[in-house]
Design a protein around this motif. Structure first.
Motif, PDB file in Angstrom:
ATOM      1  N   ALA A  57       0.868  -1.174   0.000  1.00  0.00           N
ATOM      2  CA  ALA A  57       0.000   0.000   0.000  1.00  0.00           C
ATOM      3  C   ALA A  57       0.905   1.224   0.000  1.00  0.00           C
ATOM      4  O   ALA A  57       1.810   1.345   0.833  1.00  0.00           O
ATOM      5  CB  ALA A  57      -0.901   0.004   1.238  1.00  0.00           C
ATOM      6  N   VAL A  58       0.681   2.128  -0.954  1.00  0.00           N
ATOM      7  CA  VAL A  58       1.584   3.258  -1.149  1.00  0.00           C
ATOM      8  C   VAL A  58       0.780   4.545  -1.293  1.00  0.00           C
ATOM      9  O   VAL A  58      -0.331   4.534  -1.837  1.00  0.00           O
ATOM     10  CB  VAL A  58       2.480   3.033  -2.400  1.00  0.00           C
ATOM     11  N   LEU A  59       1.322   5.626  -0.784  1.00  0.00           N
ATOM     12  CA  LEU A  59       0.678   6.926  -0.984  1.00  0.00           C
ATOM     13  C   LEU A  59       0.560   7.197  -2.481  1.00  0.00           C
ATOM     14  O   LEU A  59       1.521   7.016  -3.234  1.00  0.00           O
ATOM     15  CB  LEU A  59       1.492   8.026  -0.311  1.00  0.00           C
ATOM     16  N   LYS A  60      -0.619   7.639  -2.894  1.00  0.00           N
ATOM     17  CA  LYS A  60      -0.885   7.807  -4.323  1.00  0.00           C
ATOM     18  C   LYS A  60       0.137   8.715  -4.997  1.00  0.00           C
ATOM     19  O   LYS A  60       0.595   8.435  -6.115  1.00  0.00           O
ATOM     20  CB  LYS A  60      -2.299   8.354  -4.518  1.00  0.00           C
ATOM     21  N   ASP A  61       0.534   9.788  -4.328  1.00  0.00           N
ATOM     22  CA  ASP A  61       1.451  10.725  -4.980  1.00  0.00           C
ATOM     23  C   ASP A  61       2.904  10.252  -4.953  1.00  0.00           C
ATOM     24  O   ASP A  61       3.789  10.925  -5.487  1.00  0.00           O
ATOM     25  CB  ASP A  61       1.338  12.120  -4.355  1.00  0.00           C
ATOM     26  N   LYS A  62       3.151   9.076  -4.352  1.00  0.00           N
ATOM     27  CA  LYS A  62       4.515   8.529  -4.316  1.00  0.00           C
ATOM     28  C   LYS A  62       4.652   7.246  -5.138  1.00  0.00           C
ATOM     29  O   LYS A  62       5.737   6.650  -5.176  1.00  0.00           O
ATOM     30  CB  LYS A  62       4.922   8.240  -2.865  1.00  0.00           C
ATOM     31  N   VAL A  63       3.577   6.816  -5.778  1.00  0.00           N
ATOM     32  CA  VAL A  63       3.608   5.514  -6.462  1.00  0.00           C
ATOM     33  C   VAL A  63       4.664   5.471  -7.564  1.00  0.00           C
ATOM     34  O   VAL A  63       5.342   4.444  -7.756  1.00  0.00           O
ATOM     35  CB  VAL A  63       2.207   5.132  -7.006  1.00  0.00           C
ATOM     36  N   GLU A  64       4.881   6.572  -8.272  1.00  0.00           N
ATOM     37  CA  GLU A  64       5.870   6.580  -9.350  1.00  0.00           C
ATOM     38  C   GLU A  64       7.301   6.498  -8.814  1.00  0.00           C
ATOM     39  O   GLU A  64       8.207   6.066  -9.527  1.00  0.00           O
ATOM     40  CB  GLU A  64       5.704   7.833 -10.206  1.00  0.00           C
ATOM     41  N   ASP A  65       7.501   6.897  -7.559  1.00  0.00           N
ATOM     42  CA  ASP A  65       8.835   6.813  -6.973  1.00  0.00           C
ATOM     43  C   ASP A  65       9.274   5.354  -6.807  1.00  0.00           C
ATOM     44  O   ASP A  65      10.443   5.021  -7.003  1.00  0.00           O
ATOM     45  CB  ASP A  65       8.860   7.486  -5.591  1.00  0.00           C
ATOM     46  N   TYR A  66       8.326   4.506  -6.446  1.00  0.00           N
ATOM     47  CA  TYR A  66       8.658   3.127  -6.076  1.00  0.00           C
ATOM     48  C   TYR A  66       8.390   2.100  -7.176  1.00  0.00           C
ATOM     49  O   TYR A  66       8.998   1.025  -7.174  1.00  0.00           O
ATOM     50  CB  TYR A  66       7.862   2.724  -4.838  1.00  0.00           C
ATOM     51  N   PHE A  67       7.482   2.411  -8.111  1.00  0.00           N
ATOM     52  CA  PHE A  67       7.038   1.410  -9.083  1.00  0.00           C
ATOM     53  C   PHE A  67       7.136   1.959 -10.504  1.00  0.00           C
ATOM     54  O   PHE A  67       6.853   3.133 -10.756  1.00  0.00           O
ATOM     55  CB  PHE A  67       5.612   0.965  -8.755  1.00  0.00           C
ATOM     56  N   GLU A  68       7.550   1.100 -11.411  1.00  0.00           N
ATOM     57  CA  GLU A  68       7.949   1.533 -12.753  1.00  0.00           C
ATOM     58  C   GLU A  68       6.834   2.216 -13.532  1.00  0.00           C
ATOM     59  O   GLU A  68       7.049   3.259 -14.144  1.00  0.00           O
ATOM     60  CB  GLU A  68       8.494   0.331 -13.537  1.00  0.00           C
ATOM     61  N   SER A  69       5.651   1.630 -13.563  1.00  0.00           N
ATOM     62  CA  SER A  69       4.556   2.223 -14.341  1.00  0.00           C
ATOM     63  C   SER A  69       3.843   3.328 -13.576  1.00  0.00           C
ATOM     64  O   SER A  69       3.223   4.196 -14.178  1.00  0.00           O
ATOM     65  CB  SER A  69       3.545   1.142 -14.744  1.00  0.00           C
ATOM     66  N   GLY A  70       3.916   3.276 -12.255  1.00  0.00           N
ATOM     67  CA  GLY A  70       3.261   4.299 -11.441  1.00  0.00           C
ATOM     68  C   GLY A  70       1.758   4.316 -11.631  1.00  0.00           C
ATOM     69  O   GLY A  70       1.134   5.377 -11.656  1.00  0.00           O
ATOM     70  N   ARG A  71       1.169   3.131 -11.775  1.00  0.00           N
ATOM     71  CA  ARG A  71      -0.280   3.042 -12.038  1.00  0.00           C
ATOM     72  C   ARG A  71      -1.091   3.552 -10.846  1.00  0.00           C
ATOM     73  O   ARG A  71      -0.728   3.309  -9.695  1.00  0.00           O
ATOM     74  CB  ARG A  71      -0.698   1.591 -12.272  1.00  0.00           C
ATOM     75  N   ASN A  72      -2.198   4.196 -11.131  1.00  0.00           N
ATOM     76  CA  ASN A  72      -3.182   4.468 -10.093  1.00  0.00           C
ATOM     77  C   ASN A  72      -3.978   3.184  -9.893  1.00  0.00           C
ATOM     78  O   ASN A  72      -4.645   2.707 -10.802  1.00  0.00           O
ATOM     79  CB  ASN A  72      -4.109   5.619 -10.508  1.00  0.00           C
ATOM     80  N   SER A  73      -3.886   2.601  -8.717  1.00  0.00           N
ATOM     81  CA  SER A  73      -4.484   1.292  -8.466  1.00  0.00           C
ATOM     82  C   SER A  73      -5.101   1.252  -7.070  1.00  0.00           C
ATOM     83  O   SER A  73      -4.595   0.580  -6.169  1.00  0.00           O
ATOM     84  CB  SER A  73      -3.421   0.197  -8.615  1.00  0.00           C
TER      85      SER A  73
END
Length: 566
Positions: free
Chosen positions: A453-469
């Motif tokens: 579970a990741v903060l929405k505005d940080k998802v691109e920092d940790y994951f390649e596609s940075g999908r909103n999920s």
């Protein structure tokens, strides 16, 4: 003051549920298994309906309309697997809709779209003769190839257009039922469904069909290079399950010890089956959109819970935007029934859904106190927090220390995923944490992955596609620089079934993630459902306390009350 209009939807298939709309918006919804404590429970709907009525504080007479759906049945008003709540009353009226129509309305009702295409793919829907008895006006939309057959046919996949009010079928495919056979690889219901194929292979690999999602978790450990044959073929845009692949699989699992002994073999089978499903889903939906182009797509039905296939479908860019229904399985039928009643039958305007999947009732501090009165609970250290900031700070510190937390907050999630209301939470990078939770808390197979579970505005920092999920229904790849920090939520192939968390409908969980980031420098938590293998997700404080007592969980948070093992 005008009285609210209530529409009740009830799903009587396996994974039964009930959902209540108030003026077109979900006010309460529950899966029957959460109350009965029987995994995948269905049939009689009295428990689920009464839960909804009690949670909203209304009586049956306050409901304007009931819409129901059951596979292979049109349920009697008075009895269905036991007495029903409608047995002593002529009101409210009850109407029936088909399995795939219920799936489709569950998607459009909760989607952000005012107009879109809708795809339903599952294991088995309504028999054709029952479909026509419920929707005779749609006979004109059914291919004469199906209408002229004498054998039983069932819905296999359906493609619709939603105009903002009603659904119009554009392409409906049907399949004959599977033949009686002693073959281990006989599909469970229909001969040619994608969902049926996946369930069949799951049974071959694990010896049961209760949790086909395990196959998706096993597949990354395998390699399908030795399986150079196809499970599906396409003819005139229709998908068919071939027969010749079955001859290659002659070693069905006969239990978990046997499965572990031949782990690599079964992982390879799982990998092959997963790849077959991915190709079949993308080909099928691509074909429909080529015939009936649209830039917005809702996707639902049991196959739409396959997060790996979903991500590949999104990457294929066959639609500009895809909404994946969070309760895409049969637990979502009641949701679709309710929305059908509001939108189609009552012809009322669609109300904007807020994106939440949390439809359960909230338990009061008094109810939590009553649950804590049992002597067994006196063995725990108890803290009561009046200030939310103090509670969040305490929990974030404990998580950073490597403690596991059972997190029980507000109304429970509707659907198969815990999204921060009924969750087990832990540090995403603490050494050995994944193995510990699987073995000592969830009591399940070691290979099973956990979600970040990741903060929405940080998802691109940790994951390649940075999908909103937001519904944990899409996979991504963990960035190489964070593999170590996210080792407990990154699968063996580098993938992760991400949940993006936003404040609007998950405020306390959002705040916990923010505070954990301050403590650890990581805006991610391990999140898995608050249950153990074979147990439905906990619904009540009593059930949470029971799980806390029998598992190795360190801390249990019941709203503002914290219990910690000595």
């Amino acid at each position: 003051m005008t009285s609210p209009i209530y529409v009740l939807g009830t799903g009587l298939s396996h994974n039964g549920s009930a959902v209540l709309l108030k003026n077109g918006r979900v006010c309460v919804g529950i899966e029957k298994e959460r109350i009965s404590r029987k995994k995948h429970d269905g049939g009689n709907d009295t428990l689920a309906i009464q839960y909804c009525l009690d949670a909203e504080g209304i009586k049956l007479k306050d409901v304007a309309l009931v819409v129901q759906c059951a596979n292979f049945d049109i349920p009697n008003r008075d009895r269905f697997g036991g007495e029903r709540v409608f047995s002593k009353s002529e009101e409210p009226p009850i109407i029936d809709i088909s399995h795939h129509l219920a799936h489709a309305y569950s998607a459009v009702g909760t989607s952000p779209f005012s107009e879109c295409a809708v795809m339903v793919i599952d294991g088995c829907g309504s028999p054709l003769h029952q479909f026509l008895s419920m929707h005779p006006e749609q006979e004109k939309d059914i291919n004469s190839v199906f209408l002229n057959q004498t054998q039983i046919l069932c819905e296999k996949d359906s493609f619709y257009h939603f105009d903002g009010q009603k659904l119009t079928p554009l392409f409906k495919d049907f399949s004959p039922m599977s033949q009686v056979s002693v073959n281990e690889l006989k599909l469970p219901t229909t001969q040619h469904s994608i969902g049926g194929f996946y369930a069949t292979v799951s049974h071959y690999v694990f010896g049961d069909m209760d949790d086909v999602g395990k196959l998706m978790g096993l597949a990354p450990f395998g390699n399908a290079k030795d399986f150079d044959f196809e499970a599906f073929e396409f003819q005139s845009g229709r998908v068919f399950v071939k027969d010749d692949w079955k001859k290659h699989f002659t070693n069905p699992s006969n239990g978990y010890e046997y499965f572990k002994e031949y782990f690599s073999y079964y992982a390879n089978v799982a990998k092959w089956a997963q790849e077959q499903v991915e190709k079949a889903v993308i080909t099928c939906i691509t074909n429909r959109l080529e015939q009936f182009p649209h830039n917005k797509l809702c996707y639902t039905g049991g196959v739409a819970l396959n997060a790996v296939a979903n991500a590949k479908l999104e990457d294929a860019k066959i639609a500009e935007i895809i909404y994946f229904e969070p309760a895409a399985g049969d637990n979502g039928l009641a949701l679709g029934c309710a929305y059908y009643g509001w939108l189609d039958y009552l012809n009322m305007p669609k109300a904007v859904h807020d994106g939440s999947t949390c439809f359960g009732k909230q338990y009061s501090e008094k109810q939590i106190e009553e649950a804590l009165q049992k002597d067994v609970n006196s063995a725990y250290n108890q803290k009561n927090f009046e200030n939310e900031e103090d509670l969040i700070s305490y929990c974030a510190k404990k998580l950073n220390e490597g403690k596991t937390i059972g997190w029980f907050q507000s109304g429970a999630e509707f659907g198969p995923r815990s999204l921060g209301r009924r969750s087990i939470l832990a540090h995403p990078g603490a050494e050995g944490m994944k193995l510990h939770i699987n073995r000592d808390i969830k009591f399940r197979e070691d290979f099973r992955p956990f979600a970040p579970a990741v903060l929405k505005d940080k998802v691109e920092d940790y994951f390649e596609s940075g999908r909103n999920s937001p519904y944990m229904i899409l996979v991504d790849k963990t960035r190489s620089g964070y593999i170590s920090q996210l080792s407990n939520v990154t699968h063996c192939d580098g993938s992760a079934r991400v949940q993006t968390v936003e404040e609007t409908w998950n405020p306390r969980f959002f705040k916990l993630l923010k505070e954990f980031e301050k403590e650890s420098g990581i805006a991610v938590l391990l999140n898995t459902s608050l249950n153990k293998k074979g147990m439905p997700i906990v619904e009540t404080p009593e059930e949470a306390l029971h799980l806390f007592g029998i598992s190795a969980l360190d801390i249990l948070v019941l709203e503002n009350t914290v219990l910690e093992k000595v």
